[in-house]
Design an enzyme around this catalytic site. Structure first.
Site, PDB file in Angstrom:
ATOM      1  CE1 TYR A 146     -50.338  -3.164   1.218  1.00 45.70           C
ATOM      2  CE2 TYR A 146     -51.772  -4.565   0.754  1.00 45.70           C
ATOM      3  CZ  TYR A 146     -51.516  -3.637   1.075  1.00 45.70           C
ATOM      4  OH  TYR A 146     -52.400  -2.281   1.462  1.00 45.70           O
ATOM      5  NE  ARG A 147     -49.460 -12.186  -2.874  1.00 40.70           N
ATOM      6  CZ  ARG A 147     -51.162 -12.791  -3.632  1.00 40.70           C
ATOM      7  NH1 ARG A 147     -51.658 -12.566  -4.194  1.00 40.70           N
ATOM      8  NH2 ARG A 147     -51.862 -13.746  -2.525  1.00 40.70           N
TER       9      ARG A 147
END
Length: 181
Positions: free
Chosen positions: A152-153
């Protein structure tokens, strides 16, 4: 399997409902859950798909159409369970604007044998191309070793509520969000 051996496609709602058991299998294997957790997931999915606006279900499929991974979510709507859980905490933290024009990414799972082939990244990129929401919100575990947070990052998500606790649940979660540029 090489990355070119799979494809991503959006499932029509009726087909997504027909493939809930397959999604449940991927979910169960990805988390190592027992049959009862899988059953709960499948029932929740069948209940939620027809209830929300702007439903997106993406499937990563192998050469024979087998499900390797999936993503689903919908327009974040106040009054539904998840937004009502996170909204007060976001507002107290001065982050209430994240609830405006938001997409709720409910689940992204890749079957363990198909992981690390770029499927999760492609699912996220495909979702971004399909939705016009200004924000995308999701919940994941607070486990620092959770590989999902790395994914996600890499795709622009940031921690909004790093130690969030759902009512009645002992384990903390992380609420993450991404703003459309």
């Amino acid at each position: 399997m090489v990355p070119q051996a799979w494809t991503i496609r959006r499932l029509p709602l009726a087909e997504a409902e027909d493939r809930v058991a397959e999604m449940g299998g991927v979910y169960q294997r990805a988390f190592g859950y027992d049959r009862s957790r899988r059953h709960h997931f499948e029932q929740r999915l069948l209940m939620n798909l027809p209830r929300y606006r702007d439903v997106v279900v993406l499937a990563a499929e192998g050469p024979s159409g087998e499900l390797l991974g999936f993503l689903y979510g919908y327009d974040l709507e106040r009054g539904h369970w998840w937004p009502e859980q996170i909204a007060p905490a976001l507002e107290r933290a001065g982050l209430g604007d994240w609830l405006d024009d938001a997409f709720e990414l409910a689940e992204l799972e890749v079957d363990p044998p198909a992981q690390r082939q770029g499927i999760g990244s492609r699912l996220l990129r495909t979702l971004e191309g399909l939705t016009a929401h200004r924000h995308t919100l999701l919940s994941t575990t607070a486990d620092p070793a959770d590989r999902a947070k790395v994914l996600y990052r890499r795709h622009g998500f940031v921690d909004l509520l790093p130690g969030f606790r759902y009512g009645g649940v002992g384990d903390p979660a992380v609420i993450m969000g991404r703003r459309r540029a």
